[in-house]
Structure formats: C-alpha cells, structure tokens
Design a protein around this motif. Structure first.
Motif, PDB file in Angstrom:
ATOM      1  N   THR B 219     -20.532  71.123 -28.696  1.00 37.90           N
ATOM      2  CA  THR B 219     -19.131  71.423 -28.046  1.00 37.90           C
ATOM      3  C   THR B 219     -18.261  72.511 -29.013  1.00 37.90           C
ATOM      4  OG1 THR B 219     -17.972  69.646 -29.375  1.00 37.90           O
ATOM      5  CG2 THR B 219     -19.054  69.297 -27.218  1.00 37.90           C
ATOM      6  N   ASP B 220     -17.372  73.110 -28.481  1.00 41.45           N
ATOM      7  CA  ASP B 220     -16.509  73.981 -29.175  1.00 41.45           C
ATOM      8  C   ASP B 220     -15.195  74.150 -28.338  1.00 41.45           C
ATOM      9  OD1 ASP B 220     -15.709  76.541 -31.003  1.00 41.45           O
ATOM     10  OD2 ASP B 220     -17.782  76.021 -31.926  1.00 41.45           O
ATOM     11  N   SER B 221     -14.590  75.568 -28.891  1.00 46.85           N
ATOM     12  CA  SER B 221     -13.185  75.618 -28.101  1.00 46.85           C
ATOM     13  C   SER B 221     -13.431  76.047 -26.787  1.00 46.85           C
ATOM     14  CB  SER B 221     -12.404  76.667 -28.915  1.00 46.85           C
ATOM     15  OG  SER B 221     -11.730  76.075 -29.977  1.00 46.85           O
ATOM     16  N   GLN B 222     -14.696  76.856 -26.646  1.00 47.18           N
ATOM     17  CA  GLN B 222     -14.790  77.466 -25.260  1.00 47.18           C
ATOM     18  C   GLN B 222     -15.093  76.324 -24.197  1.00 47.18           C
ATOM     19  OE1 GLN B 222     -15.955  78.614 -28.190  1.00 47.18           O
ATOM     20  NE2 GLN B 222     -14.994  80.650 -28.206  1.00 47.18           N
ATOM     21  N   SER B 223     -16.041  75.430 -24.356  1.00 45.60           N
ATOM     22  CA  SER B 223     -16.557  74.457 -23.504  1.00 45.60           C
ATOM     23  C   SER B 223     -16.954  73.278 -24.054  1.00 45.60           C
ATOM     24  CB  SER B 223     -17.640  74.984 -22.602  1.00 45.60           C
ATOM     25  OG  SER B 223     -18.844  74.757 -23.113  1.00 45.60           O
ATOM     26  N   PHE B 224     -16.726  72.079 -23.204  1.00 46.86           N
ATOM     27  CA  PHE B 224     -17.140  70.903 -23.786  1.00 46.86           C
ATOM     28  C   PHE B 224     -18.208  70.230 -22.820  1.00 46.86           C
ATOM     29  CE2 PHE B 224     -17.053  66.278 -24.877  1.00 46.86           C
ATOM     30  CZ  PHE B 224     -16.390  66.434 -26.304  1.00 46.86           C
ATOM     31  N   PRO B 225     -19.707  70.656 -23.010  1.00 45.56           N
ATOM     32  CA  PRO B 225     -20.639  70.397 -22.058  1.00 45.56           C
ATOM     33  C   PRO B 225     -21.095  68.747 -22.263  1.00 45.56           C
ATOM     34  CG  PRO B 225     -21.446  71.660 -23.721  1.00 45.56           C
ATOM     35  CD  PRO B 225     -19.986  71.327 -24.094  1.00 45.56           C
ATOM     36  N   LEU B 226     -20.639  68.202 -23.056  1.00 45.18           N
ATOM     37  CA  LEU B 226     -21.206  66.973 -23.301  1.00 45.18           C
ATOM     38  C   LEU B 226     -20.548  65.814 -22.588  1.00 45.18           C
ATOM     39  CD1 LEU B 226     -22.961  64.771 -25.176  1.00 45.18           C
ATOM     40  CD2 LEU B 226     -20.944  64.803 -26.816  1.00 45.18           C
ATOM     41  N   GLU B 227     -21.522  65.125 -21.637  1.00 47.25           N
ATOM     42  CA  GLU B 227     -20.674  63.996 -21.024  1.00 47.25           C
ATOM     43  C   GLU B 227     -20.319  62.690 -22.074  1.00 47.25           C
ATOM     44  OE1 GLU B 227     -21.322  60.631 -17.454  1.00 47.25           O
ATOM     45  OE2 GLU B 227     -22.979  61.641 -18.508  1.00 47.25           O
ATOM     46  N   VAL B 228     -19.071  62.335 -22.397  1.00 49.97           N
ATOM     47  CA  VAL B 228     -18.797  61.166 -23.008  1.00 49.97           C
ATOM     48  C   VAL B 228     -18.292  60.212 -22.043  1.00 49.97           C
ATOM     49  CG1 VAL B 228     -17.375  60.423 -24.888  1.00 49.97           C
ATOM     50  CG2 VAL B 228     -17.919  62.395 -25.000  1.00 49.97           C
ATOM     51  N   VAL B 229     -19.152  58.784 -21.828  1.00 50.71           N
ATOM     52  CA  VAL B 229     -18.666  58.100 -20.831  1.00 50.71           C
ATOM     53  C   VAL B 229     -17.432  57.448 -21.024  1.00 50.71           C
ATOM     54  CG1 VAL B 229     -19.374  55.826 -19.992  1.00 50.71           C
ATOM     55  CG2 VAL B 229     -21.042  57.374 -20.475  1.00 50.71           C
ATOM     56  N   GLN B 230     -16.771  57.296 -22.168  1.00 48.44           N
ATOM     57  CA  GLN B 230     -15.483  56.707 -22.445  1.00 48.44           C
ATOM     58  C   GLN B 230     -14.497  57.749 -22.212  1.00 48.44           C
ATOM     59  OE1 GLN B 230     -17.920  56.613 -24.314  1.00 48.44           O
ATOM     60  NE2 GLN B 230     -18.311  54.546 -24.884  1.00 48.44           N
ATOM     61  N   TYR B 231     -14.725  59.280 -22.062  1.00 44.14           N
ATOM     62  CA  TYR B 231     -13.809  60.200 -21.778  1.00 44.14           C
ATOM     63  C   TYR B 231     -14.212  61.173 -20.856  1.00 44.14           C
ATOM     64  CZ  TYR B 231     -11.876  58.189 -26.229  1.00 44.14           C
ATOM     65  OH  TYR B 231     -11.323  57.432 -27.076  1.00 44.14           O
ATOM     66  N   PRO B 232     -14.246  60.794 -19.477  1.00 41.25           N
ATOM     67  CA  PRO B 232     -14.943  61.522 -18.735  1.00 41.25           C
ATOM     68  C   PRO B 232     -14.081  62.939 -18.548  1.00 41.25           C
ATOM     69  CG  PRO B 232     -14.104  59.733 -17.602  1.00 41.25           C
ATOM     70  CD  PRO B 232     -14.039  59.323 -18.959  1.00 41.25           C
ATOM     71  N   GLU B 233     -12.642  62.508 -18.624  1.00 44.80           N
ATOM     72  CA  GLU B 233     -12.221  64.022 -18.020  1.00 44.80           C
ATOM     73  C   GLU B 233     -12.418  65.440 -19.107  1.00 44.80           C
ATOM     74  OE1 GLU B 233     -10.801  60.939 -18.596  1.00 44.80           O
ATOM     75  OE2 GLU B 233     -10.431  60.217 -16.349  1.00 44.80           O
ATOM     76  N   ILE B 234     -12.602  64.715 -20.232  1.00 43.67           N
ATOM     77  CA  ILE B 234     -12.866  65.831 -21.279  1.00 43.67           C
ATOM     78  C   ILE B 234     -13.884  66.816 -20.677  1.00 43.67           C
ATOM     79  CG2 ILE B 234     -13.487  66.532 -23.548  1.00 43.67           C
ATOM     80  CD1 ILE B 234     -12.546  64.051 -24.589  1.00 43.67           C
ATOM     81  N   THR B 235     -15.103  66.245 -20.282  1.00 50.06           N
ATOM     82  CA  THR B 235     -16.186  67.352 -19.755  1.00 50.06           C
ATOM     83  C   THR B 235     -15.656  67.732 -18.288  1.00 50.06           C
ATOM     84  OG1 THR B 235     -17.467  65.280 -20.966  1.00 50.06           O
ATOM     85  CG2 THR B 235     -18.541  67.092 -19.375  1.00 50.06           C
ATOM     86  N   ILE B 236     -15.114  66.970 -17.499  1.00 49.60           N
ATOM     87  CA  ILE B 236     -14.810  67.609 -15.784  1.00 49.60           C
ATOM     88  C   ILE B 236     -13.915  68.671 -16.288  1.00 49.60           C
ATOM     89  CG2 ILE B 236     -13.251  66.882 -14.072  1.00 49.60           C
ATOM     90  CD1 ILE B 236     -14.455  63.846 -14.502  1.00 49.60           C
ATOM     91  N   ASN B 237     -12.978  68.613 -17.389  1.00 53.97           N
ATOM     92  CA  ASN B 237     -12.121  69.757 -17.452  1.00 53.97           C
ATOM     93  C   ASN B 237     -12.635  70.807 -18.509  1.00 53.97           C
ATOM     94  OD1 ASN B 237     -10.245  68.603 -15.744  1.00 53.97           O
ATOM     95  ND2 ASN B 237      -9.525  67.341 -17.447  1.00 53.97           N
ATOM     96  N   GLY B 238     -13.549  70.523 -19.249  1.00 54.38           N
ATOM     97  CA  GLY B 238     -14.086  71.303 -20.186  1.00 54.38           C
ATOM     98  C   GLY B 238     -15.384  71.900 -20.311  1.00 54.38           C
ATOM     99  N   ALA B 239     -16.380  71.460 -19.135  1.00 48.89           N
ATOM    100  CA  ALA B 239     -17.458  72.135 -19.004  1.00 48.89           C
ATOM    101  C   ALA B 239     -17.203  73.332 -18.220  1.00 48.89           C
ATOM    102  CB  ALA B 239     -18.365  71.180 -18.577  1.00 48.89           C
TER     103      ALA B 239
END
Lengths: 562, 562
Positions: B219-239
């Motif tokens: 991960t980095d500032s540009q995108s968050f391509p990792l699914e984290v089961v406890q924090y799904p929104e980070i990936t939904i909004n970050g990938a």
C-alpha cells in the motif's frame, strides 16, 4: 449544428473539469470541434462503406475498426472509470452508422497502394463528423489511406462502461491532415532478433498513432537476419540461428501487413560500416574483421567494415542492395553510412594497395562506392536514404533527391539542410529510445549510456522540427522518427521501451500545433497520452504506465507544480 | 573420482576456452568442482525421493524440477548453440537418477514451513554430486528447503541440443550455503497494480536465483489494494477499482505459493507517511489530505499522512497492522516509516491541538505511536522492520530486535549499525531498479530520475554489503534486496525492468565470494548472467538481453577493453 468554436475552446481551457473525452485523441487533429452531449453506440452499429468496388484492405480495416470499437472496453480515465456517466447515458441518443466515402472524383485504390506512394504524393487527410442526434456519422477522404487514418481517430473517441460504448462529447467535427509526410519508427533487428509476431504487433501500435514508416534497420555487424535469395550464405553464416531469420516471404508478409495499415517499410542495409558479419561469408570483402581490440576499429564490437575501395566489393554491395530493394514496393531504401571508422583501413593491405595502385583517396573511393550503390538503387526506382555523416563527414556526390537522417545531434540538422538535402529528424538527444539504460559493454560497471539520460516522452515531445532553420528551409524537413537500437532490447521489452514514448514524435510530426494553432504543450498532452497508453494496453500492447494510476485518473494533479 | 581441484581452477581461469557449462550457475555455489566429461540425461530419468512421508510441497518441487529439466531446452551460449557438442555426446554416459535425501536425524518438514522460520534458523545448505559414469546423482540437505535450493542448482546445469539434455562438465560436486540469510526483492503494488498472476510469475523467477524474501510494499498514498476484513471501506475507497484488489484469499494464495518456493513474504504497510489514500475513508485520520501544492507536504503526490499524534489514529493503525499481520505466517512485518514530512503537521489543527494539550512534541508523539504499532505486532509474534529514517531522523525507542532497511544511500549503513540494529541493504544508489527512467511528474520535460543513473546489473553487482563496517559489525548485516518502485512500472514492464538485474543482489547475498574465495567479479559473472537470463526467457520470463546476442555467445568479446 450544436457545436461551436466557443464550446471547443472551453473544452481546451477547462480540460479536466469537463466530463469530456477530448483527451482521447492522439495525434491531436488539425481542427476539432466537440460538444457536451452523450451518445451511445447502437448494439447494431454498422460501418457503411459507400465506395463501389471497395478495396479488400479497406474492408479489412473497417472490420478491424469494428473489432476495436466493440472490444477496446476502455474505461474513461477519471475516478470511477465511467461509473458517474450512467445518468448522462440513460437519456443518450444512439449512433447506428458511420458512412465512409471518398470525395467525388477520387481514385479508388487500396490502402496498401496509397501507403507506399512517394512522400508528398499521399493523401492522408480526412473529415469525420459525428452528430449528437443519432443520425449517421460520416467519414470522408480523398483516398482510402485518408479513410484509414479517420478510422483510427474514430476508435479513439469511444469509452466503455457497464456494457455501453459511448462518447460524452458529441457532436464532433474533425478535419485532419498531417503536418509532415514522414512519421517513422526505427527498429534494429540485428543486435538482437525480433520474431515476426513482435514486428506485426509493433506495426499495429504504430498505425494507431498514425505513424506511417517502419524504418527497418534489419542488419548490422552482429547479425544478418535477412534472407537474400541471391546470397544465401550471408544469412546462413550471419543470422544468429536458422530460426532467427526473416525469410524473403516473411519480409513480403511484413511489408504487406504494414502497407495495409498505412505504413511504408523503409529498409536499411547499413554500409559500408556496420557490416562485420558479412565477413563470416566473404572474409576478403571485410577489413579488420573481428579485430582486437575492437575499440580501435569500431564504435562497438565486433569490428569489421566492407573494403569499399575494392571494385569487387563495390559490385557485390550494389548487387546485394539492389537484389533486396527490388523485392520491396517502397520508393525508398537506406544505405546507412554512419560511423565509418577510418582506422579500420589504415593498415588494411587490400584497401591500401588498391588506393595506392589507383592513386585515389579513401574519400574518393567512398564517393565511387556510394555512387555505385546508389546508382543501382536509383536504377530500381528507389530514392536513397543515408545517415548524416555521408553529408557532413565525407565529401561525396549524392543525388539531390537523397534523404538524410539526422541522428548524432539535433544541432546537425541546419548543416545538412544548408547543403540542400531533405532531412528526417531522428536526433539521439531527443528521439533515441535506448538511451539511459546504462552501459552494455562488459567489464565497465560504472559506465553509463552514451546518450544519457533516458528520453522521457515529454522530453522527446519538446522537440522542434524546425529549430535553427530558416523559413525557406522548412520544406526540406520531411518529418521524423524515434529509434530503438537493440543492444539491450529484444522481444522481451520492445513494447515497454517503445510505448507510449514513440507516440511523441507521431504527434509532433502529424499535428505540429494544437487545433488552436498554439504550440504543442506537455501539460495538455499528458492526459491524452495516458489515454492512448491505456487503450494500447487494452489492445494487448505492454505500454508502460507513465505515472501512478492515481495521476492518470486526475489530469494535472501530478504536475511538478500542481 | 575424476574431478580435482586442478580441473576446477583451470575451468575458472580458462573460462570461455573450455567447452564448459560452469557459466550456468547463479548464484555461484560455495564450492564447485567440475570435470570435462559429457553426460546425458536418460529419457527415463527420474528423481528418487528417499524420504519417508515426504511433504507434498517437496514432491511438487521435484515435479517442477523434472518439468524444467525436460522443457527448458536451453541451447548452450556458444556459436552454434550446441551443434558442436554432438561428437562428445555420441559416446556420453547417461544419468538416470537423482536421489534426494535428508541428512540423518534431520526433521522432515515442508519447504513452506522451513521457508518462514526466523532468519538465521533456516537451513538452506545442500550438497549435490553428479558422477560422470552414469551412476546416480545425489542431493542431500539438512532440510527440505535445502533440497529445494539444490534442485534449482541441478536444473541450471543442463543444456539441450538435438533432442539431448546434457552437461559437458561431469563429474560435478557442489556444496552450497548462503552467505546471508536475507535475500529479497521489493515490489510496490500501490502506485500501479499488478495482477496476482504477475506476482506469481515473479516469485517463480525469484526462486530460480534463490531469493528468499518477497518484500511486498503493498500500500501507499496512491492506492490501498489490500483487502483487510476488519476495515473493508479502506479498500473499497482506496483500491483503484474493485478488480485491482488483493483479496484476503489472494494474499493467502500468494504467501503459500511463495513459501512452497522457499520465499518468505515480508509485507509492508507503510506508516505514518505514505498513507494519503486512507483519508478517502477516514478523513479525520489524515493530515494535509490531498493538499495543494502537494510538494509542500509530500515527496510525491498526493499529500496526506496519518495524524499519528491522535490516540484514535494510533489505535486504528495498531489494529490495522495487527489485523493484517496476524493473517501472515512470516515472523516479520514492516511498518515502513520513510519520508515522513513534518510540514504536513505544522498547520494541522488536530495534531497541533493534541500536542499542545498534552505538552508533547511531534517526535514524542511518533515515539508513542511507533511503540503502540510495534507493540501490537510484537504481541502477534512479529519482528518489526522499518526504513532507516526511523533510526536516523527521529529519536524514538525501538526494540533491539527491529530490523532496519537502508535505502537513501549505502553511506547510511554504518550509522544504523552503529546504533546496534540489524540491517537489510537496499540502497537506492545500487539497488533501485526504477532509477534512470526519467521524470514521471507532469510538466517537467527536462527533469530526470531523482536517483539517476539507471543501475545496471554490473553496477549493482559491485555493491559491498560490509563497506564502512567494522568486522565486529558484520553480523548485523542480514542481507539485501533490489527494489522496484512503481511510479513508471506495472505488469507491462515488470519482467524486463526486474530481470535479470535483480539476480545481482541474489548472488551478492548468497555467494558473497567466488568458490576460490575471491571477490565477486563482473567479468567472470557476465557469461553466467547471460545464461540465467536466457534460461529465464525459455521459462517465459521477459528478461531483457544484456548485450547483443553476438556478445552473449562470445564471453568477454564485448568487454570494454576486449
């Protein structure tokens, strides 16, 4: 009609603020008017070729255009990739037809025939109109080649989201014609070999950005992969392996494939330097063959250059070149002529004996040799092409028709033009795609690329084809090209090292200026180049990302001073 | 036995003069004795695993080794590619078996288990013997991981010509053990996304040169391509898109695929900088989120860093990291810590309010934050890994066990080691694979790569892991890695930009010295690296040619002073 100059200028100025797809086009057309209306491609969309006895390669091109239209499936380069376009699309009209026609009185000839006409006599211009109300779009041109160029533009206009193929900028009116007749790409297939499939894929990508010349540096000192029917041993002894050969039929296939895509093949058999491997078959014809240390005799290993002063070598070379040239439909053939290293001949007994016995100088021998080889080509109806040293470093007589390639430096163009020759701009300081990859010679871990630094697309894009020339000389600039020399390249990296960078010169020499008449500008260009690159990837070309995708989806957000 | 120290030394000295295949091996083994006898692989060749209840991943590795043996079909890198070997092969004995066994008393465990043991506790050593008389070859090790390393060596020994798989250098005796426990490759999958298939292919290539750590900067500032089961929104909004995500099951698959190939996955979630995209989900947690001009707040766009001084951000980050870390079998997890830009917090009201209300400094807040995140990881049994600034630029308390990555400059290693930390050498001036590709920021056509020039394989290869350190400090160097940061890279160029260059560090940190005890040497190494590269190409990796093929077939002929 709904579109207006006002809207067009707004689109250019507002850029990323508009829900527009203007960024799609590369090279940017001569004139471009766009609206702000969504328009969908009908599921039953068809191309209507209104040309009697339409040539088969035009019909093939139409089929390919239809294939790209349906299969590009490129999402718009905005956050969400088109997810926010569904409201606009819900009420959009559908476009069911593109009609293709030639202007009245135009000769109906194949794309392949039009593509190989002499420079300056081809008609690549076209006009494309896409109304916003769903009535038929029209593409007209003076030639099938012009229609082909228009089809590549048509395909760049459409995006995909959720099963819908659409544009947001209807109505669209484009008229387009190239600023320069020559827009090329050089590939060196000697240092390392490229299978035919890699060349075909590269030709496809070239056609998408309207590059019209494949400058094929097919042989060099390292290998001779070209089959020449009259001289089979050169290839048997000179190709890296029997599998790494372009057979005569491969060449015909490649040339035809190129022509059907509007691309002329300018083949180069570099002489009299860059010919060492011929010595594997004709040791008597090559001086300093594989001599050590190579650096005393050549710019790179192996050493070895044709003994051009010998009559038998002159005759052999003239025959070799014309035997190849006569199999090719192009009006042009390059004899190379770069980096001739005179040290190779200083202690070469056959050369010195010949010069002494005839009382000639090396320069005069080169003059005789060149007139012989060029004479043989001219007799075949070919116009010779040479690298700049033939004009700047040697005092030899060349036909006024000879085309000269600038490569050592962009600063050399003026001196060549001063002599009255037409030029092609391929300066290493802007256009060499191999620069910046470090030293490839062994035992030199701290060495760098001779033409450092790496030429980014944007550095290449700042090239001015007319720099240092007088207005009266402008007409001598035929165009230009980027070049991939293959010391450190092969089929493994041809896509990422060439694309999308080679699109820089494609636009410089097609568009020259923005539709506003303003100079080309890297900041305006970047979003469009992202678009071209993403479309290339959708079509299977491994074009590199120019920036993080975060930037590609947000025009200008990653500019240096954004 | 027929081989002797004498023959071995002759092979090293004579190099290209011998009809040998010593150049095949990469990394070069600790000890190596070879003969000059041809030996063919029998058509009925089989691997004989003499281990009771052999783990399934060992059996899979054996099957893969058999596949490579039969399908590499690599011609020797000599002119003719093996055509001249037929005489020697006509009378050659055939090899029918390779027996694999563990040393007596060794625990039988899977490769996957052995590969993820703590550094310093894995056994990667092996012994491989191939007699010249056709009797069974033997591979022995203390662990299945050692056997796996030996299998990769075994495969590198064989060439193909005319239907025959063979070596010319039997008998062969190799004992081999790595000089350093950590040999890695970093890939940044945030700036641009790499499909899972590209990561798997890269892991394959890593395994062939015995790289044992995939440092996944996920991960980095540009995108968050990792699914984290406890924090799904980070990936939904970050990938970048729902398709450009590494799901939790993707990660498990990749980690298992890596482990079966002897590779540990060191995941990095870079904090508290390099986290802008988290602000798309938690705007209250990120300071200077997408602030303009970005250059005032960050080393590259977009700006945005965690408000690490806030207790809720500290707790969130500790949870996020430990939620991810606990899904991974590795003993290590990287929290990053590079390029924290303090400007981002200068006018950040929540941060300044928190610091003022608690009377703490930014440094102390970072100390508290890091102890919290590292504490959470240590509680999961993980050893934290950080970039060098955490030690050199900040005064914070880190566990003595913390491993520190050197990246800014090789000159920084001594200062970190001076503080007693173990280090991994990833200095940008030797090991950054992305250097030299020019400026990627927009609107900067004359800009160059910040870490110019391009790092050739040979420049990287001259790196000395122990430079500027005292002998007493040598044990703190765990190894090193080359890094691909992805501003200008993606699946389109990962093969050619990484390979074969990343093999440089693989050999430096496995071999450290030649079998003679001499320093590694670029001139000796080049023919072997060509060999590795050509074998990679045979296996479907788009590794670039390092030189024209003419040079690859003629060792040393293209050295600078050849």
């Amino acid at each position: 009609m709904a579109f207006s100059r006002h809207i067009f200028i707004l689109a250019l100025v507002a850029g990323c603020l508009l829900p527009s797809g203007v960024q799609a086009l590369w090279p940017i057309p001569t004139t471009l008017e766009t609206g702000m209306t969504a328009l969908k491609i009908s599921p039953s969309f068809s191309f209507d070729v209104q040309i009697e006895d339409a040539p088969s390669d035009l019909l093939d091109a139409v089929a390919e255009s239809q294939y790209y239209l349906e299969n590009d499936k490129l999402g718009r380069l905005v956050v969400g990739r088109g997810a926010n376009d569904t409201t606009a699309l819900a009420s959009a009209m559908t476009l069911s037809n593109l009609t293709l026609s030639l202007t009245s009185g135009a000769t109906v000839d194949s794309i392949s025939s039009e593509a190989i006409k002499p420079l300056g006599t081809r008609s690549e211009e076209y006009a494309l109109t896409i109304p916003a109300d769903g009535s038929a779009a029209t593409l007209t041109a003076n030639s099938t080649l012009g229609l082909y160029r228009g089809l590549t533009t048509f395909n760049q206009l459409f995006y995909y989201y959720g099963g819908v193929i659409y544009t947001l900028i209807a109505p669209i009116a484009i008229t387009d014609t190239p600023a320069y007749p020559f827009r090329g790409l050089t590939l060196d297939t000697s240092r390392n070999y490229y299978p035919v499939s890699d060349l075909l894929r590269t030709l496809d990508a070239m056609s998408w950005v309207k590059i019209n010349t494949f400058h094929w540096h097919i042989t060099d000192s390292q290998s001779f992969p070209l089959e020449v029917v009259q001289y089979p041993e050169i290839t048997i002894n000179g190709a890296y392996s029997p599998q790494e050969v372009y057979t005569a039929s491969d060449v015909q296939y490649i040339v035809q494939y190129a022509a059907a895509r509007g691309i002329d093949v300018l083949m180069e058999i570099d002489t009299p330097g860059h010919t060492a491997i011929i010595g594997a078959t004709y040791p008597d014809y090559v001086a300093c063959f594989d001599a050590a240390p190579w650096a005393d005799f050549a710019n790179e290993p192996p050493a070895g250059q044709l003994r051009f002063a010998l009559p038998e070598v002159m005759n052999f070379t003239a025959s070799l070149l014309s035997d190849v040239a006569k199999t090719l439909p192009s009006s042009y053939f390059s004899t190379g002529g770069d980096e001739l290293n005179t040290n190779c001949y200083t202690d070469d007994y056959p050369t010195q004996q010949q010069l002494n016995s005839t009382g000639t100088t090396l320069n005069d021998a080169l003059d005789t040799f060149t007139q012989s080889t060029h004479g043989a080509l001219i007799a075949q109806g070919k116009t010779p092409v040479v690298w700049e040293e033939m004009v700047l470093d040697w005092n030899i007589t060349l036909s006024n028709e000879t085309i000269v390639m600038i490569w050592i430096s962009s600063a050399d163009a003026a001196a060549v033009v001063e002599k009255g020759f037409r030029i092609i701009q391929a300066p290493s300081n802007y256009f060499y795609l191999d620069c910046g990859a470090g030293e490839w010679l062994g035992d030199d871990p701290t060495g760098n690329s001779w033409c450092d630094p790496f030429k980014t697309w944007s550095e290449s894009y700042t090239f001015d084809p007319l720099a240092n020339l007088t207005e009266a000389q402008y007409g001598l600039v035929l165009g230009g090209e980027q070049c991939l020399w293959s010391e450190q390249s092969g089929p493994q990296n041809v896509d990422p090292i060439v694309w999308p960078r080679a699109a820089s010169s494609a636009e410089i020499f097609w568009s020259a200026k923005q539709p506003t008449g303003a100079a080309l500008n890297v900041t305006e260009a970047l979003p469009r180049l992202h678009d071209v690159r993403y479309r290339m990837v959708q079509r299977g070309i491994n074009a590199i990302p120019l920036q993080p995708q975060w930037c590609a989806l947000r025009p200008d957000a990653c500019d240096l001073y954004a």
